[in-house]
Scaffold this motif. Structure first.
Motif, mmCIF file in Angstrom:
data_model
loop_
_atom_site.group_PDB
_atom_site.id
_atom_site.type_symbol
_atom_site.label_atom_id
_atom_site.label_comp_id
_atom_site.label_asym_id
_atom_site.label_seq_id
_atom_site.Cartn_x
_atom_site.Cartn_y
_atom_site.Cartn_z
ATOM 1 N N CYS B 80 0.849 -1.203 0.000
ATOM 2 C CA CYS B 80 0.000 0.000 0.000
ATOM 3 C C CYS B 80 0.877 1.243 0.000
ATOM 4 C CB CYS B 80 -0.912 0.029 1.234
ATOM 5 S SG CYS B 80 -2.295 -1.118 1.158
ATOM 6 N N TRP B 81 1.895 1.181 0.812
ATOM 7 C CA TRP B 81 2.842 2.267 0.948
ATOM 8 C C TRP B 81 3.508 2.622 -0.371
ATOM 9 C CZ3 TRP B 81 1.372 3.707 5.215
ATOM 10 C CH2 TRP B 81 2.013 4.768 5.832
ATOM 11 N N LEU B 82 4.095 1.607 -0.961
ATOM 12 C CA LEU B 82 4.852 1.805 -2.200
ATOM 13 C C LEU B 82 3.929 2.290 -3.320
ATOM 14 C CD1 LEU B 82 6.996 -1.452 -1.983
ATOM 15 C CD2 LEU B 82 7.835 0.896 -1.721
ATOM 16 N N ALA B 83 2.778 1.663 -3.423
ATOM 17 C CA ALA B 83 1.836 2.039 -4.483
ATOM 18 C C ALA B 83 1.310 3.455 -4.252
ATOM 19 C CB ALA B 83 0.681 1.041 -4.536
ATOM 20 N N GLY B 84 1.010 3.757 -2.998
ATOM 21 C CA GLY B 84 0.473 5.076 -2.663
ATOM 22 C C GLY B 84 1.437 6.195 -3.022
ATOM 23 N N LYS B 85 2.724 5.975 -2.748
ATOM 24 C CA LYS B 85 3.731 6.994 -3.085
ATOM 25 C C LYS B 85 3.751 7.273 -4.583
ATOM 26 C CE LYS B 85 7.122 6.447 0.608
ATOM 27 N NZ LYS B 85 8.322 5.667 0.960
ATOM 28 N N VAL B 86 3.743 6.204 -5.363
ATOM 29 C CA VAL B 86 3.762 6.368 -6.818
ATOM 30 C C VAL B 86 2.501 7.098 -7.283
ATOM 31 C CG1 VAL B 86 3.670 5.140 -9.025
ATOM 32 C CG2 VAL B 86 5.261 4.394 -7.252
ATOM 33 N N ALA B 87 1.375 6.699 -6.713
ATOM 34 C CA ALA B 87 0.105 7.334 -7.102
ATOM 35 C C ALA B 87 0.131 8.824 -6.786
ATOM 36 C CB ALA B 87 -1.057 6.663 -6.383
ATOM 37 N N ASN B 88 0.658 9.168 -5.610
ATOM 38 C CA ASN B 88 0.742 10.583 -5.225
ATOM 39 C C ASN B 88 1.675 11.356 -6.157
ATOM 40 O OD1 ASN B 88 0.361 10.401 -1.560
ATOM 41 N ND2 ASN B 88 -1.103 10.224 -3.200
ATOM 42 N N THR B 110 -3.534 1.212 11.096
ATOM 43 C CA THR B 110 -3.035 1.160 9.716
ATOM 44 C C THR B 110 -3.745 2.196 8.853
ATOM 45 O OG1 THR B 110 -2.503 -1.189 9.905
ATOM 46 C CG2 THR B 110 -2.736 -0.306 7.683
ATOM 47 N N ALA B 111 -5.045 2.255 8.981
ATOM 48 C CA ALA B 111 -5.807 3.231 8.193
ATOM 49 C C ALA B 111 -5.363 4.657 8.523
ATOM 50 C CB ALA B 111 -7.304 3.054 8.451
ATOM 51 N N LYS B 112 -5.192 4.923 9.812
ATOM 52 C CA LYS B 112 -4.767 6.280 10.207
ATOM 53 C C LYS B 112 -3.375 6.618 9.695
ATOM 54 C CE LYS B 112 -7.434 6.847 14.450
ATOM 55 N NZ LYS B 112 -7.291 6.874 15.913
ATOM 56 N N LYS B 113 -2.491 5.612 9.743
ATOM 57 C CA LYS B 113 -1.119 5.853 9.282
ATOM 58 C C LYS B 113 -1.123 6.165 7.783
ATOM 59 C CE LYS B 113 3.541 4.276 10.165
ATOM 60 N NZ LYS B 113 4.303 3.302 9.393
ATOM 61 N N ILE B 114 -1.910 5.416 7.049
ATOM 62 C CA ILE B 114 -2.015 5.679 5.610
ATOM 63 C C ILE B 114 -2.533 7.104 5.386
ATOM 64 C CG2 ILE B 114 -3.422 5.108 3.571
ATOM 65 C CD1 ILE B 114 -3.034 2.144 4.303
ATOM 66 N N SER B 153 -24.354 12.653 8.944
ATOM 67 C CA SER B 153 -23.862 13.691 8.029
ATOM 68 C C SER B 153 -22.772 14.527 8.703
ATOM 69 C CB SER B 153 -25.018 14.579 7.548
ATOM 70 O OG SER B 153 -25.662 15.183 8.651
ATOM 71 N N ASP B 154 -22.914 14.737 10.018
ATOM 72 C CA ASP B 154 -21.843 15.425 10.759
ATOM 73 C C ASP B 154 -20.554 14.613 10.696
ATOM 74 O OD1 ASP B 154 -23.487 17.502 11.603
ATOM 75 O OD2 ASP B 154 -24.082 16.450 13.440
ATOM 76 N N LEU B 155 -20.726 13.290 10.847
ATOM 77 C CA LEU B 155 -19.563 12.409 10.810
ATOM 78 C C LEU B 155 -18.826 12.542 9.480
ATOM 79 C CD1 LEU B 155 -17.930 10.000 11.938
ATOM 80 C CD2 LEU B 155 -19.710 8.495 11.038
ATOM 81 N N ALA B 156 -19.569 12.526 8.387
ATOM 82 C CA ALA B 156 -18.944 12.657 7.067
ATOM 83 C C ALA B 156 -18.198 13.974 6.958
ATOM 84 C CB ALA B 156 -20.017 12.553 5.980
ATOM 85 N N GLN B 157 -18.824 15.035 7.446
ATOM 86 C CA GLN B 157 -18.174 16.345 7.328
ATOM 87 C C GLN B 157 -16.954 16.473 8.228
ATOM 88 O OE1 GLN B 157 -21.878 18.838 7.543
ATOM 89 N NE2 GLN B 157 -20.982 19.753 5.713
ATOM 90 N N GLU B 158 -17.081 15.952 9.450
ATOM 91 C CA GLU B 158 -15.946 15.989 10.386
ATOM 92 C C GLU B 158 -14.754 15.220 9.826
ATOM 93 O OE1 GLU B 158 -15.283 17.229 13.575
ATOM 94 O OE2 GLU B 158 -16.982 18.551 13.096
ATOM 95 N N ALA B 159 -15.026 14.005 9.320
ATOM 96 C CA ALA B 159 -13.950 13.172 8.797
ATOM 97 C C ALA B 159 -13.296 13.845 7.588
ATOM 98 C CB ALA B 159 -14.489 11.795 8.413
ATOM 99 N N SER B 160 -14.124 14.472 6.798
ATOM 100 C CA SER B 160 -13.598 15.159 5.620
ATOM 101 C C SER B 160 -12.681 16.309 6.018
ATOM 102 C CB SER B 160 -14.774 15.672 4.787
ATOM 103 O OG SER B 160 -14.293 16.314 3.641
ATOM 104 N N LYS B 161 -13.111 17.066 7.017
ATOM 105 C CA LYS B 161 -12.264 18.175 7.485
ATOM 106 C C LYS B 161 -10.969 17.653 8.093
ATOM 107 C CE LYS B 161 -16.100 21.263 8.554
ATOM 108 N NZ LYS B 161 -17.031 21.576 9.646
ATOM 109 N N ARG B 162 -11.097 16.666 8.951
ATOM 110 C CA ARG B 162 -9.930 16.138 9.645
ATOM 111 C C ARG B 162 -8.855 15.639 8.674
ATOM 112 N NH1 ARG B 162 -9.035 12.760 14.276
ATOM 113 N NH2 ARG B 162 -10.733 13.936 15.213
ATOM 114 N N TYR B 163 -9.300 14.902 7.656
ATOM 115 C CA TYR B 163 -8.318 14.276 6.765
ATOM 116 C C TYR B 163 -8.148 15.014 5.437
ATOM 117 C CZ TYR B 163 -8.123 10.569 10.195
ATOM 118 O OH TYR B 163 -7.935 9.866 11.366
ATOM 119 N N GLU B 164 -8.826 16.128 5.312
ATOM 120 C CA GLU B 164 -8.724 16.946 4.096
ATOM 121 C C GLU B 164 -8.887 16.106 2.843
ATOM 122 O OE1 GLU B 164 -5.099 19.081 4.513
ATOM 123 O OE2 GLU B 164 -5.838 20.320 6.163
#
Lengths: 269, 269, 269
Positions: B80-88, B110-114, B153-164
């Motif tokens: 995931c790491w290696l692929a993600g870097k290339v994708a970015n 793991t999800a948070k680290k990604i 809907s608050d959850l979706a918005q909060e998560a979106s803000k937190r992780y941009e």
């Protein structure tokens, strides 16, 4: 000529149902379920063991071996190695499905290494995969590559000569060659391209047919033709690739010799 | 407002069928077959490579990347790491499906680290998974958690803000947010909850839609809405989750723009 | 006697749908999708975590645990170990599916080791697998072995005594024993033999039934009988193993208590 292959195909089908050969698969996590179900539907027994601690013992009991590189990794490659050696010693056919050769170096070089150090009876792949194995600048490489300059039938024959094995290049028309002869199969259906695992299933059938018939040019043409006929019939019964997937197993299971022989469209040159 | 999203959804569908984007998946062994078939059914090309020896090369050819943590392990995380870097680096969208976040520490961390070390374009998960990613005491964590106190809907918005990033929280009603806007999708069917891989398929579609449309708020709402409409139509044709599974692929394959636009029930706030 | 089991089976079914137990699977890459879908179809929640970094935490939340050795490897075995210990400590039932025991030493010895060092509530396997676990010269070993000399019901009882666990030997007739009692189940359909994962699905159902009913002789007979009834009904609606596969999930999902009770053919001795 057509009739000879059609008769052969029918005889092999009957032999499979009578002998119920054991087909060992070292395969991928995306389509393993399909590999198993297609093998069962035609009347054979699939087995899927992946670990280096058991693939030799399992292969020793099998009637043919499929090496499918769909989700390869170092452990899987080691298991291919061990199983392939046993298969070669025992004299059972090994079928290579070089999934995604040409897409990454890892896939291309693994497939080539297997071909160089193991006796492979049959390679089944699409145009892109087979071109990658040839490494010939006259053929364009890549998953979705179209062959330019030379025809796909040339590709099948070249690959067959290079690797001294039977080669099946599947696509709109399927070409099977042993380096000398060339068989064209006109059966099939476009939905095979939008069903993951269709190629993998074709390889399982190649292994199943080869397990009961020593003439691998014939057995491979028969397997590919059989699959194409079944796909045509299945497609007529449904409206999309989802039900097609399942009805294909039903048609394979119920295929009778008369329908098969009358539907096959094969040609040997 | 609805009509704008509906038109967008239709346009993206046509673009997918025309461009046939390549969607690379690093995914799990339970639903990989479904990830592949849903991607094929809509008209794109899936590819599944998992090994660290090839994920970079494969990602470099792809139009978007799915990171699905359904059956994660250290090798998969490295990939995931290696692929993600290339994708970015390449600038293609990365879609994270944090399967089971909240159920184990390993999944949540793991999800948070990604999310902290890679640019993720879209996160798609259910209420429990998204709550776990937020680590906010106002949200209850867990696979089957219901959000109390705050709305989904608050959850979706909060998560979106937190992780941009764009966030899709799927459930009875689906909420898609970019931190500013909020889109509600009312399409769908309860059988999606009793079909394994329904969420994974939704993520594959998010990746496919995002690969041809830069506005990821719109592309994600369109993907989720498209999937919901297809589920509704498929459910009417069958009596249970088994055939629903297959007919869903047929409906996706055959979906026409008119039916899609007239069936979508989306709302932007 | 029959009626007691039938009533029990109906009660367990209702309890599953009401409680929605969480069934943790450590399973194989060939049939994991089927394990998940059969568990969902009956009304429970499947979870599939494989890594040693999370199986303990996941098992701690589960209502029963399936250890399926279909594609075993050292990592998977380690995870079986860790999960099994937690399950034993917590007191939830562990169901062992010794796929392919007898086919390779690795499978046989792994299954035996699990049985010797962990409390297994139920073993479900076919004649060949169960014979291999007994290591008794009176029983022939091997994947497709037929038991000679002794009957299959003897095999079930012997295995149950040896391992002090409930044993289900599935085949044309299914035998379930706790070492003292013997239950014969006459439901089922030959297509279960040509559908990969049928045995694995039966094991998932054994785990699901055991998660809500402490009498594991009864719960296992009920699970096997339930699966057999569903297979019979599904087979009548289709023409081959492909659609049978999917319709089986539909029948499981829609099964009502009346049909179930009137269709069960079980006998206790």
């Amino acid at each position: 000529m057509d009739k000879k292959i059609a008769r052969k195909c029918a005889l092999i089908l009957l032999k499979i149902r009578q002998k119920k050969p054991l087909i060992h698969h070292i395969t991928n996590m995306v389509t393993a379920n399909d590999n198993a179900n297609v093998t069962l539907a035609i009347g054979a027994s699939p087995v899927m063991a992946l670990s280096k601690y058991e693939v030799e013992e399992m292969t020793a009991q099998a009637d043919s071996l499929v090496l499918n590189l769909g989700t390869l990794n170092p452990d899987l490659i080691e298991s291919c190695w061990l199983a392939g050696k046993v298969a070669n010693q025992k004299g059972i056919p090994v079928i290579l499905d070089p999934v995604g050769a040409g897409a990454t170096q890892y896939r291309t070089s693994t497939a080539k290494k297997i071909l160089s150090e193991m006796k492979i009876a049959i390679i089944r792949g699409n145009v892109g995969e087979m071109s990658a194995l040839l490494d010939d600048p006259r053929f364009i490489k890549g998953v979705d590559a179209e062959v330019t300059g030379l025809s796909i039938s040339d590709l099948a024959q070249e690959a067959s000569k290079r690797y001294e094995t039977v080669v099946a290049v599947t696509g709109k028309v399927d070409y099977i060659s042993d380096g000398i002869h060339l068989i064209s199969v006109y059966n099939g259906h476009p939905w095979l391209k939008i069903l993951t695992g269709a190629g993998c299933m074709a390889s399982s059938l190649c292994a199943t047919f080869a397990s009961v018939e020593e003439d691998h040019l014939m057995s491979t043409a028969a397997a590919i033709g059989f699959f194409g006929v079944c796909a045509e019939i299945a497609a007529k019964k449904v409206k999309g690739p989802g039900l097609f997937h399942q009805v294909l197993f039903d048609v394979i299971y119920n295929m009778d010799v008369e329908t098969l022989v009358s539907s096959l469209q094969v040609e040997m040159k």
